[in-house]
Design an enzyme around this catalytic site. Structure first.
Site: not given
Length: 265
Positions: A15, A166
């Site tokens: 990422m 999250k």
């Protein structure tokens, strides 16, 4: 957004690399660090040999690392080198307890925003991530113009709430994909054709989870999915889902959708 002198980005994994590339492509003054220098060199990014050198003089420092231990380790190498008034944006998925521990280690005058993301490698490259941001209002204001290059920013509230949300979302997503795999195994045992079962599951409230389980474009390793489940502490359902993931160590680096095939045998 006022011009910045320097942004440091630490962590060029699956990422981190596309995210850093987006910031550099936007013209931001980016310096990076990664354990493997080759990752930065291949992207043509300005590279420093250590976290301390990377953050020296930076107004904003972004970390995108694999787990709580990695963030704590790397933080130990750069915290004392942060410039007065610097802002640290941690975009790793580490949970609110780790965020609280990191805040306890901050030098005076340094702000911290927890900003983990929802999305995979593709959205990271196109700037279509969802960013869950938590922190003090003035720190969120400073972080917003940078984070908007990476995706849609959802301000969650005070310190730790981005990290907490999250954990909540990923617990539901990961456990949901695991449940889809088991449901398809039941379908096999009962003689229900796969496409019939998937059509029925995808036509109801599990549509999003089914799409995630069948995605061929995502890139989210099983080991990280298990890590995210552990961050929540886990009730019986999330604990069971994590045990299912860990029961298939041979696919630890495969995408989470591979769990569906593994469960079905």
């Amino acid at each position: 957004m006022e011009p910045m002198n320097k942004i440091a980005f630490l962590g060029l994994g699956r990422m981190g690399l596309p995210m850093a590339r987006r910031l550099a492509a936007a013209g931001l003054p980016l310096t990076v660090w990664n354990r493997s220098r080759a990752r930065a060199a291949s992207a043509g990014l300005a590279f420093e040999a250590s976290p301390a050198e990377a953050v020296a003089g930076a107004e904003v420092v972004i970390t995108m690392l694999s787990d709580p231990a990695a963030v704590q380790e790397v933080a130990g190498q750069f915290l004392e080198h942060l410039a007065p008034g610097a802002l640290w944006i941690d975009m790793s998925s580490v949970g609110p307890e780790t965020v609280a521990a990191l805040r306890d280690r901050l030098p005076d005058g340094v702000g911290l925003v927890d900003a983990p993301v929802l999305g995979s490698v593709g959205p990271a490259a196109t700037g279509d991530l969802v960013v869950y941001a938590g922190g003090e209002p003035q720190d969120l204001d400073r972080a917003q113009p940078v984070l908007e290059h990476l995706g849609r920013v959802l301000r969650c509230g005070g310190p730790g709430l981005g990290a907490a949300l999250k954990v909540v979302v990923m617990g539901a997503v990961v456990a949901g994909v695991t449940v889809v795999g088991e449901a398809l195994a039941v379908a096999d045992a009962l003689g229900v054709p796969e496409e019939l079962a998937l059509g029925a599951l995808g036509g109801g409230p599990l549509a999003g989870v089914v799409a995630r389980a069948r995605s061929e474009e995502s890139d989210f390793p099983v080991r990280l999915a298990a890590k995210d489940l552990a961050l929540g502490g886990g009730g019986p359902v999330l604990t069971a889902a994590r045990e299912v993931l860990l029961a298939h160590p041979g696919i630890a680096e495969e995408d989470l959708s591979r769990v569906v095939a593994a469960i079905r045998g």
